[in-house]
Scaffold this motif. Sequence first.
Motif, PDB file in Angstrom:
ATOM      1  N   THR A 118       0.849  -1.183   0.000  1.00 18.74           N
ATOM      2  CA  THR A 118       0.000   0.000   0.000  1.00 18.74           C
ATOM      3  C   THR A 118       0.887   1.236   0.000  1.00 18.74           C
ATOM      4  O   THR A 118       1.819   1.336   0.806  1.00 18.74           O
ATOM      5  N   ARG A 145      -3.045   0.525  -3.953  1.00 21.37           N
ATOM      6  CA  ARG A 145      -2.646  -0.827  -3.525  1.00 21.37           C
ATOM      7  C   ARG A 145      -1.964  -1.503  -4.705  1.00 21.37           C
ATOM      8  O   ARG A 145      -2.560  -1.670  -5.775  1.00 21.37           O
ATOM      9  N   THR A 201      -6.114  -6.681   8.361  1.00 22.52           N
ATOM     10  CA  THR A 201      -7.351  -6.426   7.611  1.00 22.52           C
ATOM     11  C   THR A 201      -8.449  -7.443   7.880  1.00 22.52           C
ATOM     12  O   THR A 201      -9.598  -7.195   7.518  1.00 22.52           O
ATOM     13  N   GLN A 212      -9.511  -4.295   3.483  1.00 25.22           N
ATOM     14  CA  GLN A 212      -8.407  -3.476   3.002  1.00 25.22           C
ATOM     15  C   GLN A 212      -8.793  -2.012   2.842  1.00 25.22           C
ATOM     16  O   GLN A 212      -8.031  -1.107   3.169  1.00 25.22           O
ATOM     17  N   ARG A 213     -10.004  -1.760   2.335  1.00 26.79           N
ATOM     18  CA  ARG A 213     -10.402  -0.383   2.045  1.00 26.79           C
ATOM     19  C   ARG A 213     -10.484   0.454   3.310  1.00 26.79           C
ATOM     20  O   ARG A 213      -9.981   1.588   3.351  1.00 26.79           O
ATOM     21  N   GLU A 226      -8.256   3.729   4.269  1.00 25.38           N
ATOM     22  CA  GLU A 226      -8.847   5.019   4.606  1.00 25.38           C
ATOM     23  C   GLU A 226      -8.316   5.537   5.940  1.00 25.38           C
ATOM     24  O   GLU A 226      -8.064   6.737   6.089  1.00 25.38           O
TER      25      GLU A 226
END
Length: 558
Positions: free
Chosen positions: A444, A453, A494, A511-512, A516
Amino acid sequence: MIEPAPPPAPRRGGALRGAGPMRGGDVLSRLGFADVTADEARAAGTMKPGALRGSARGRDLDSLAHTLFLRIYPVIAAVVLLTQVGIAWVNYNDQFRLYTDRANLLASLTAATLARAEGRLNAETARPQLQSLSLDPAFRYAALRDAEGHLVASAGELPRGRNWDLVQVSAELTRAGESPALGSLTVTLSAVELRSNAEKQAMLALGTSLVLMLAFVVTLHANVRGHVLAPLKRLLTAMREVEHKRWATVDLGGAYRASNEIDVITSAFNRMVEGLRTGDEAKLLLQELEAAHTKLEHANRLVIESIGYARRIQASVLPERTALAGAGVDVAVLWEPLHLVGGDYFWLEEIDGLSIVAVADCTGHGVPGAFLTLIVATALDRLLHERGLRSPAEILAGLDQMVRAQLRQDGRGAESDDGLDCGICVWDPKTRTLRFAGAGLALTAITDGQASRIRSGRRGLGYPRTGREALPETDIVIPVVPGATFYLMTDGITDQMGLPAPEAPPRLIGQRAVAEQLLATATLPLSEQVSALEAHLAAYRGGETRRDDMTLVVFRPS
């Protein structure tokens, strides 16, 4: 009559601390129970109901009836009283409405009769009709007035009582086809009798409540004494016997009821006494249990000590967090095994002017995963120093080969199916490029306020080959602008379960959401970013527990 409870005995010493141990008889003496006599001590082993009546002279139990009375009676008395008052009020309103209807009827009939008379209204023709109203027992006064409001005739005496004791109505005198009205007739009836009946009903309600109170007190006292206090006294006296090692039980007289709590407690007490009578076997079992517990505690202590020592060994294999400080690379690390040791591993080293960062997530966690990390550490050291590999893709290929050979997963018939996910970054400050290759782990990057990513190979390392997977053959070259930050993390970061919203079902953070969070703290120092992410993950988990090791390596080339 409910007797008051005796005052509590003074505490010795004035405080719990330093007052000395409480003797066995102190509790029962404070409850008001005297010791049994010598004759009763020599009585039979089973106590009949009522056999020890008088031996337990406590009076505190009598307060139970008093307590129940104070808690229950006010509610019942208030409900009955309010019900009676409500009924009386409804009856009063109904009677008052009937009085009003009767007055309206009398006034309407009399007004209609007077209107049919010929000529103008006068006292002589109106007086007989008004006098006829006095035949009603409740009649008090009637007044006939002409259209100008002048009094024409009256009957009875003008009442001077209170307004709520009177019912007063009016009716107009009209002739068919003529307008306006000839006059009006006002009739007043007395409601004193109605109010008197309402007062009698209220007094009846009060009397009913008092009678109910007396009946409730007598019934409650008798039932509590017979069904609660007496069984409790027998039970407490038997407990006193057991305290003196005299195994006395309480005879239920064949009237055991499973729905009665006192019978259940008494039955449990009897079973306890029977168990104490045959306590040799229980003592033996207790001794064996204590011995087994001691052995288990000793074995558990040895295991914990061994794992703690293994943690020190694993921590010593890990590189120093400041290994890249001389190369101008700012680094922050989060390494948190699920247990004392874990299956996550990271590598930080400067070789030949290049900065190497690697993160590995081995199969499993705890002790099995820790063993794999030692194999990975040994393999990386050989690949970097003996073979001199500097390409991330070549390092991954060599690591795959060495792990499979070490675990005998290269076709020699081993039953193991273990391996690891790994991501390797090599920073070259001369060309300001970062080369990356991953096997199951992605990189990342946050550059100019944007998170991306970067993925490489999806296949892990070390697992037996099936012929369908392929390792990355080339490196991914990433130009690095000043201020760019890179993150290598294992799936323990994650794959944490939690509640995204108070009423939402639990799910993985993903992951998102992690990206963030990292983007939101990208301007902070790296160590503060790691602390903020760890706090965010803990808040997201809430009451859920972690399920895997966590490792995150954050680095920012200068």
